[in-house]
Design an enzyme around this catalytic site. Structure first.
Site, mmCIF file in Angstrom:
data_model
loop_
_atom_site.group_PDB
_atom_site.id
_atom_site.type_symbol
_atom_site.label_atom_id
_atom_site.label_comp_id
_atom_site.label_asym_id
_atom_site.label_seq_id
_atom_site.Cartn_x
_atom_site.Cartn_y
_atom_site.Cartn_z
ATOM 1 N N CYS A 1 13.242 11.869 6.291
ATOM 2 C CA CYS A 1 13.278 11.695 7.798
ATOM 3 C C CYS A 1 14.768 11.640 8.332
ATOM 4 O O CYS A 1 14.999 11.749 9.566
ATOM 5 C CB CYS A 1 12.784 10.315 8.224
ATOM 6 S SG CYS A 1 13.327 8.895 7.065
ATOM 7 N N GLU B 1 10.010 2.447 10.725
ATOM 8 C CA GLU B 1 10.784 3.631 10.648
ATOM 9 C C GLU B 1 9.842 5.052 10.574
ATOM 10 O O GLU B 1 9.067 5.154 9.702
ATOM 11 C CB GLU B 1 11.508 3.801 9.055
ATOM 12 C CG GLU B 1 12.526 2.594 8.894
ATOM 13 C CD GLU B 1 13.711 2.700 10.056
ATOM 14 O OE1 GLU B 1 13.959 3.834 10.739
ATOM 15 O OE2 GLU B 1 14.478 1.819 10.299
ATOM 16 N N SER C 1 4.527 8.193 9.920
ATOM 17 C CA SER C 1 4.484 8.980 11.161
ATOM 18 C C SER C 1 4.623 8.320 12.387
ATOM 19 O O SER C 1 4.328 7.204 12.312
ATOM 20 C CB SER C 1 3.343 10.035 11.075
ATOM 21 O OG SER C 1 2.134 9.092 11.222
ATOM 22 N N GLY D 1 2.597 4.618 13.182
ATOM 23 C CA GLY D 1 3.611 3.605 13.617
ATOM 24 C C GLY D 1 3.010 2.858 14.887
ATOM 25 O O GLY D 1 3.250 1.866 14.842
ATOM 26 N N GLU E 1 9.145 16.850 15.050
ATOM 27 C CA GLU E 1 9.357 17.029 13.555
ATOM 28 C C GLU E 1 8.543 17.889 12.526
ATOM 29 O O GLU E 1 7.368 17.853 12.675
ATOM 30 C CB GLU E 1 9.187 15.332 12.996
ATOM 31 C CG GLU E 1 9.884 15.318 11.676
ATOM 32 C CD GLU E 1 9.802 13.840 10.989
ATOM 33 O OE1 GLU E 1 9.004 13.180 11.306
ATOM 34 O OE2 GLU E 1 10.942 13.406 10.704
ATOM 35 N N LYS F 1 0.825 -1.344 -0.113
ATOM 36 C CA LYS F 1 -0.238 0.081 0.136
ATOM 37 C C LYS F 1 0.961 1.254 -0.088
ATOM 38 O O LYS F 1 1.389 1.571 0.933
ATOM 39 C CB LYS F 1 -0.863 -0.047 1.258
ATOM 40 C CG LYS F 1 -1.963 1.004 1.153
ATOM 41 C CD LYS F 1 -2.404 1.682 2.444
ATOM 42 C CE LYS F 1 -1.764 2.807 2.578
ATOM 43 N NZ LYS F 1 -1.956 4.174 1.731
HETATM 44 P P1 ADP Z 1 2.783 10.955 6.387
HETATM 45 O O1 ADP Z 1 2.839 11.990 7.665
HETATM 46 O O2 ADP Z 1 4.220 10.603 6.056
HETATM 47 O O3 ADP Z 1 1.548 10.850 5.402
HETATM 48 P P2 ADP Z 1 1.413 8.675 7.495
HETATM 49 O O4 ADP Z 1 2.034 7.781 8.912
HETATM 50 O O5 ADP Z 1 0.024 9.410 7.788
HETATM 51 O O6 ADP Z 1 2.561 9.584 7.571
HETATM 52 O O7 ADP Z 1 1.525 7.995 6.384
HETATM 53 C C1 ADP Z 1 2.313 6.897 6.045
HETATM 54 C C2 ADP Z 1 1.620 5.788 5.440
HETATM 55 O O8 ADP Z 1 0.501 5.115 6.410
HETATM 56 C C3 ADP Z 1 0.654 5.974 4.301
HETATM 57 O O9 ADP Z 1 0.643 5.223 3.412
HETATM 58 C C4 ADP Z 1 -0.600 6.119 4.928
HETATM 59 O O10 ADP Z 1 -1.847 5.966 4.047
HETATM 60 C C5 ADP Z 1 -0.690 4.962 5.865
HETATM 61 N N1 ADP Z 1 -1.627 5.013 7.032
HETATM 62 C C6 ADP Z 1 -2.321 6.224 7.424
HETATM 63 N N2 ADP Z 1 -2.973 5.821 8.493
HETATM 64 C C7 ADP Z 1 -3.035 4.339 8.601
HETATM 65 C C8 ADP Z 1 -3.735 3.277 9.166
HETATM 66 N N3 ADP Z 1 -4.530 3.810 10.244
HETATM 67 N N4 ADP Z 1 -3.409 2.069 9.181
HETATM 68 C C9 ADP Z 1 -2.559 1.722 8.184
HETATM 69 N N5 ADP Z 1 -1.922 2.830 7.385
HETATM 70 C C10 ADP Z 1 -2.149 3.889 7.490
#
Ligand code: ADP
Length: 477
Positions: A280, A246, A225, A229, A379, A171
């Site tokens: 990062c 990460e 993020s 995470g 950050e 994804k």
């Molecule tokens: P960023 O600030 O880099 O967008 P995110 O953590 O929001 O950080 O996004 C990183 C990845 O995690 C993206 O592919 C996002 O779609 C996915 N993501 C966001 N929310 C969820 C969730 N609840 N479960 C799994 N993946 C998610």
């Protein structure tokens, strides 16, 4: 406009498309990309599960050939794919092509690793018994990636997953589906059996969440993020699965009195502002000893004055736009917060207009910052850095380590003693001496400690730790 579909069980599927927009020019739509549903994610997981028994036993030459073919095609198309990358993410064309080359090199490296799988044969402590230690694939691996390295991060997760015999549900980030679609298309045409690699572009809260909630994914590798995470971690513990995270960084770059000024400024500008500060491993804390402080700040302002902020695809651009309006708001909010906290905005920080509508921000440098300010603790993920003045090396090291994060850490010095001490005592997974905090090789471990990372390292031969599980077999002779 052509719809780029998801790949599930070897079939391209999906009807609804979402526009992929260029942050240098929001009138420029790169293409439509299908948005997967939670049911699509479940179908992809089922396909990966069904494909696992055969792929986990596939011949090494088959894996080698597919990964090598993929590497060769990515490298042959580096200009076109690098352009796509810059167009959808906003880093400069040179950075986009460089990242694409790196993705090709990663596939090439893991094509080689497929032929270097090895175990150990060890004598038992008991007579007439032999012990073999081997690595086996983990199963279905879920790969969730962020927007800031649209081709390199997918490459450094997909290549080892496939190399070691796992099947994949991938994804990518919503903002940058283009490069992900392109490498899945290349791998598919390179001959991957159906279901071995499944692409589900879509929302994190829908597609990502369906992956987290599935009992049929044995390992999840995530870059993004801190908040997400933590969700990956909690869900993975619930399902007793492996996970690797990460997340953020608040990487320090120390400049000592004895540094070569030009080296320090070049590394600091690169660390803080290249790729629009959206790495990062970027440095947003420049920790500078008092003897060089004023000269360093003056030289930084002069160097920043020469940086061209413009359309990522234009020749001569040094800094592309911020990735989208949400990130731009976050950057400008932090610039306001820094001023309210009492730091001095010494350079930049303004929104700027260019020929096309895009998210352009003049890189910002704060001085008179302290390590307690929010701009030094949280950050920002944009072209915003703060100079923190310190007395000497000891204080610099203490301030550098005083952070919840621990990804990368840099120092500019000509002192062997200080460089050596810093390498040993920096609380970070990666340490740079007279080099930017960002910009790493593809064949050696990548990762951090403290709040930045969780689990084993990515990249190079250390990747095997995550993408395999160890078996110890005993045989009576
Ligand atoms: P960023 O600030 O880099 O967008 P995110 O953590 O929001 O950080 O996004 C990183 C990845 O995690 C993206 O592919 C996002 O779609 C996915 N993501 C966001 N929310 C969820 C969730 N609840 N479960 C799994 N993946 C998610």
């Amino acid at each position: 406009m052509t719809l780029h579909q998801n790949l599930i069980a070897g079939e391209w599927v999906g009807t609804d498309g979402v526009a992929n927009v260029n942050p240098s020019n929001t009138n420029d739509v790169i293409g439509d990309y299908a948005r997967a549903s939670a049911d699509d994610a479940l179908a992809a997981i089922a396909a990966a599960k069904a494909a696992f028994p055969a792929w986990s036993r596939s011949g090494l030459l088959e894996r080698h050939a597919i990964l090598k073919k993929t590497a060769d095609e990515i490298l042959a198309r580096k200009d076109e794919l690098g352009r796509l990358l810059s167009r959808e993410e906003g880093k400069t064309l040179a950075e986009g092509i460089g990242e694409t080359v790196r993705a090709g090199q990663i596939f090439d490296f893991f094509a080689g690793e497929a032929l270097r799988l090895a175990g150990e044969v060890i004598p038992s402590v008991r007579p007439n018994i032999g012990v073999e230690i081997t690595r086996e694939p983990v199963g279905v691996v879920g790969i969730i990636t962020p927007w800031n390295f649209p081709i390199a991060i997918p490459a450094w997760k997909i290549a080892p997953a496939l190399c070691y015999g796992n099947t994949v549900v991938f994804k990518p980030a919503e903002l940058v589906p283009g490069c992900s679609w392109a490498i899945v298309d290349i791998l598919h045409r390179a001959g991957l059996p159906k279901g071995v690699l499944n692409l589900v572009m879509g929302k994190g809260s829908v597609v990502g969440q369906a992956m987290l909630d599935s009992p049929d994914i044995q390992a999840i590798t995530f870059t993004g993020s801190v908040g997400t995470g933590k969700r990956v971690a909690a869900a993975s513990v619930e399902h007793n699965r492996k996970f690797q995270l990460e997340m953020g960084g608040k990487n320090p770059f120390v400049v000592l009195d004895d540094a070569e000024l030009a080296v320090a400024v070049e590394a600091a500008v690169n660390s803080a502002f290249f790729s629009t500060g959206q790495r990062c491993t970027a440095s947003s804390r420049l920790i500078v000893t008092e003897g060089i402080h004023d000269r360093f700040v003056a030289a930084m302002a002069e160097r920043m004055n020469g940086l061209v902020v413009d359309d990522a695809l234009k020749a001569g651009t040094h800094i592309g736009p911020v990735v989208d309006q949400g990130q731009l708001n976050q950057d400008t909010d932090y610039i306001a917060i820094g001023q309210q906290e009492g730091a001095k905005l010494a350079f930049g920080g303004e929104l700027i207009a260019r020929d096309t509508p895009g998210f352009y921000l003049q890189p910002a440098l704060f001085t008179e910052a302290t390590n307690q300010m929010r701009i030094a603790r949280e950050e920002i993920f944009g072209p915003v850095a703060a100079v923190i003045r310190v007395k000497d090396y000891d204080e610099a090291l203490a301030v550098a380590n005083d952070t919840p994060f621990g990804l990368s850490s840099g120092i500019a010095t000509t002192s062997l003693k200080h460089a050596t001490h810093f390498k040993r005592n920096a609380e970070a997974g990666m340490v740079m001496v007279n080099l930017p905090t960002a910009g790493v090789d593809f064949h050696v471990p990548f990762g951090g400690r403290k709040g930045s990372s969780y689990g084993s390292r990515e990249q190079g031969k250390y990747a095997a730790e995550f993408y395999t599980t160890v078996k110890t077999a005993y045989t009576l002779a």
